[in-house]
Design a protein around this motif. Sequence first.
Motif, short mmCIF file in Angstrom:
data_model
loop_
_atom_site.label_atom_id
_atom_site.label_comp_id
_atom_site.label_asym_id
_atom_site.label_seq_id
_atom_site.Cartn_x
_atom_site.Cartn_y
_atom_site.Cartn_z
N PRO A 53 0.81 -1.23 0.00
CA PRO A 53 0.00 0.00 0.00
C PRO A 53 0.85 1.28 0.00
O PRO A 53 1.96 1.30 0.54
CB PRO A 53 -0.78 -0.11 1.31
CG PRO A 53 -0.87 -1.57 1.57
CD PRO A 53 0.44 -2.14 1.11
N ASN A 56 -3.10 3.49 2.50
CA ASN A 56 -4.21 2.72 3.07
C ASN A 56 -3.81 1.25 3.15
O ASN A 56 -3.59 0.59 2.13
CB ASN A 56 -5.45 2.90 2.20
CG ASN A 56 -6.67 2.28 2.83
OD1 ASN A 56 -6.60 1.22 3.46
ND2 ASN A 56 -7.80 2.94 2.69
N ASP A 64 -5.01 -1.60 0.84
CA ASP A 64 -4.72 -1.65 -0.60
C ASP A 64 -3.62 -2.65 -0.93
O ASP A 64 -2.53 -2.29 -1.37
CB ASP A 64 -4.33 -0.26 -1.12
CG ASP A 64 -5.51 0.69 -1.15
OD1 ASP A 64 -6.66 0.22 -1.14
OD2 ASP A 64 -5.28 1.91 -1.17
N ALA A 121 -0.54 -1.18 -5.84
CA ALA A 121 -0.49 0.29 -5.77
C ALA A 121 0.82 0.86 -6.30
O ALA A 121 1.90 0.31 -6.09
CB ALA A 121 -0.68 0.73 -4.32
N ALA A 153 -1.91 5.80 -9.56
CA ALA A 153 -3.12 6.19 -8.82
C ALA A 153 -3.45 7.65 -9.13
O ALA A 153 -4.62 8.00 -9.37
CB ALA A 153 -2.90 5.99 -7.32
N THR A 210 -4.80 7.98 -0.88
CA THR A 210 -5.35 6.85 -0.09
C THR A 210 -5.27 7.07 1.42
O THR A 210 -5.58 6.17 2.19
CB THR A 210 -4.69 5.47 -0.43
OG1 THR A 210 -3.41 5.37 0.19
CG2 THR A 210 -4.55 5.23 -1.93
N LYS A 211 -4.84 8.25 1.84
CA LYS A 211 -4.74 8.54 3.28
C LYS A 211 -5.86 9.49 3.71
O LYS A 211 -6.61 10.01 2.88
CB LYS A 211 -3.38 9.15 3.60
CG LYS A 211 -2.21 8.29 3.16
CD LYS A 211 -0.92 8.87 3.67
CE LYS A 211 0.24 8.46 2.80
NZ LYS A 211 1.48 9.09 3.20
N GLU A 230 -6.17 12.94 1.90
CA GLU A 230 -6.00 12.87 0.43
C GLU A 230 -6.56 14.13 -0.24
O GLU A 230 -7.67 14.55 0.06
CB GLU A 230 -6.75 11.65 -0.09
CG GLU A 230 -6.71 11.49 -1.59
CD GLU A 230 -7.46 10.24 -2.02
OE1 GLU A 230 -6.84 9.19 -2.16
OE2 GLU A 230 -8.69 10.34 -2.19
#
Length: 309
Positions: free
Chosen positions: A34, A37, A40, A136, A141, A213-214, A217
Amino acid sequence: MSQTSPPLLTAMPVMHEVAQQTYPVSALYVLATPIGNVCDITLRGLHMLSLADAIACEDTRNTAHLLNRYGVSKPLLAAHEHNEREVAEKIVARLQAGERIVLVSDAGTPAISDPGARIVDAVLHAGLRVIPLPGASAGIAALSASGLLNDQFHFIGFLSPKAGARDKQLERLATDTATLVLYEAPHRIVDTIDALLKVFGPLRQIVFARELTKLFETIHRCPLSEAPGWLSADANHQRGEFVLLIEGAPQQADNDDVEALRVLRILLAELPVKQAATLAAQLTGQKKNALYQQALALRDADDAAAEQG
Ligand code: SAM
């Protein structure tokens, strides 16, 4: 409308498939982890972690922490940029003895602006198998959520930390029509934006993809002229991890546009906006009004940067 509750993850039919697939021995598994997150990670990746004889990782503390979240405990081999060659030999020997080794980096996909390529190269050279377990990667992304309409991208990763080398690198990229994908650290973000604005001009779009993803974000898109203002509008905008996406150069007449911008910048350093735009138009044959608008935006951005100190 009635809703049925989703099956428990462990009861999903695909979980059976994960365990039924083949995971050859004497192979190196390159696993994406990941980028923020913890959830992921792929099912195949998780399963492979549980099968591994050892996990080669950039930082054993980080990886131990991640494995702990998944309830996995495995021997760890430190494999960072300073020992990649030596550890590659050890990994090759262990694979030849029939082990399965998983290679991870701290976050995202190994060998993408991260260590790993030397180990993969050594394993392939030894005639052994390398199996990717995709997942990821921050740049991908960011592109997927950017809304930039360009099928082509050019992955740059980190620019040189030295200002002179960085600016030369950017000048070489100024006519590239692909979306540029950059990684940047928070302590350099303001300088880098300044340099991007100077070389690419005010009109191109930039996407800040921050803390993907945090919890915090943020995906923000604006013309480069507005980028310094966005960064300074909130101290949090300069914090965390960043991918920067820069719109590619226009397909048509790109070299002429870039040359006109270069001339305009030189003149603007010495002359008022109107005079610089008039002279730049005479020298390059580009439209005076368009150059005037660009000169205004460049001057505004310079003023904003000067105010920031
Ligand atoms: N191997 C990783 C990958 O596949 O994306 C990249 C590792 S590189 C050492 C770390 C850089 O990736 C960060 O400085 C930042 O530019 C970018 N990055 C990593 N995680 C990110 C995130 N969650 N949000 C935005 N950028 C991120």
